[in-house]
Scaffold this active site. Structure first.
Site, short mmCIF file in Angstrom:
data_model
loop_
_atom_site.label_atom_id
_atom_site.label_comp_id
_atom_site.label_asym_id
_atom_site.label_seq_id
_atom_site.Cartn_x
_atom_site.Cartn_y
_atom_site.Cartn_z
N SER A 138 8.38 -0.41 -4.43
CA SER A 138 7.68 0.15 -3.27
C SER A 138 8.66 0.97 -2.41
O SER A 138 9.21 1.95 -2.88
CB SER A 138 7.00 -0.98 -2.49
OG SER A 138 6.07 -0.47 -1.57
N HIS A 154 2.67 2.16 -6.29
CA HIS A 154 1.30 1.59 -6.20
C HIS A 154 0.23 2.64 -6.54
O HIS A 154 -0.81 2.69 -5.91
CB HIS A 154 1.05 1.04 -4.79
CG HIS A 154 2.12 0.13 -4.29
ND1 HIS A 154 2.49 -1.03 -4.93
CD2 HIS A 154 2.93 0.22 -3.18
CE1 HIS A 154 3.46 -1.62 -4.25
NE2 HIS A 154 3.75 -0.88 -3.20
#
Length: 243
Positions: free
Chosen positions: A129, A164
């Protein structure tokens, strides 16, 4: 001393933060080739959240590694000790959270410069992330609330990164729009479950812990939009793939 090794970094769409099987973390450790690698977790993007640190230590306690943590919100190392610590690692593993905050704090402490030096000396850099976003020239982020582009990063990886890609609503169209408009340079979209290794800035390996997950190269299509090109991924136990 790791001088002379190739410069490598890995983008992770999983790991101890999100997965119970440890597949991607084991893949990272396998890239190092050391009997007992030193692995440093950097939780800056989460504000050094204690629970996140505990999860890292628990996940790596049973592995043959020397696990450490670099806190910056309650820093204890002086500049020279900090440099010695980071350059002595085999893996620097950056956690998720707020990408913009991470970059600001790193620069305030000079960690950005030390990570560049570690990278040049062959320390493997990786993260999930925000910990994937930070290595590129720009990224797709929710650092400011809504999904948007951040034309900022360490620039160790040419182009941009979107984490993501399949795991959060709005990621795919928003990132494609940013690349199409030129707000972000062409880059890499990482679906949850994927690991991507870059050597000297070039993709050299792509793996996935789940069959349906993909890594994509996203570029302007020349017609005002963006095109995505899926990269073949293998299970972490197989052979290499070509970009």
């Amino acid at each position: 001393m790791k001088t002379g090794r190739e410069r490598r970094l890995a983008l992770l769409g999983g790991g101890f933060s999100t997965d119970d099987d440890g597949v991607l973390d084991d893949w990272v450790l396998g890239l190092v080739g050391a009997a007992r690698p030193k692995v440093c977790f950097v939780p800056t993007a989460s504000g050094d959240a204690p629970g996140y640190v505990d999860r890292f230590l628990a996940a790596f306690a049973s592995r043959p590694v020397e696990a450490g943590v670099l806190p910056l919100f309650r820093r204890t190392l002086d500049d020279e000790a900090l440099r010695t610590f980071l350059l002595g690692q085999d893996v620097v593993y950056v956690g998720g959270g707020n990408t913009a905050n991470l970059l600001a704090v790193w620069r305030a402490h000079g960690v950005d410069r030390l990570l560049r030096e570690a990278y040049d000396r062959g320390v493997l850099l990786c993260g999930i992330s925000a910990g994937a976003n930070c290595w590129a020239e720009g990224s797709h982020t929710d650092s400011f609330g809504p999904l948007t582009h951040l034309a900022d990063g360490l620039g160790l990886l040419p182009g941009s990164v979107c984490p993501h890609y399949d795991g959060e609503p709005g990621r795919r169209p928003s990132y494609r729009a940013a690349v199409a408009s030129g707000a972000l340079p062409p880059g890499w979209a990482v679906e949850d479950g994927v690991g991507a290794l870059f050597t000297e800035g070039r993709l050299t390996e792509a793996v996935t812990r789940v069959p349906e997950a993909r890594l994509y190269r996203v570029e302007p299509d020349g017609e005002g939009g963006a095109a995505e090109h899926a990269v073949p991924c293998r299970p972490p136990s197989g052979g290499r793939v070509s970009p």
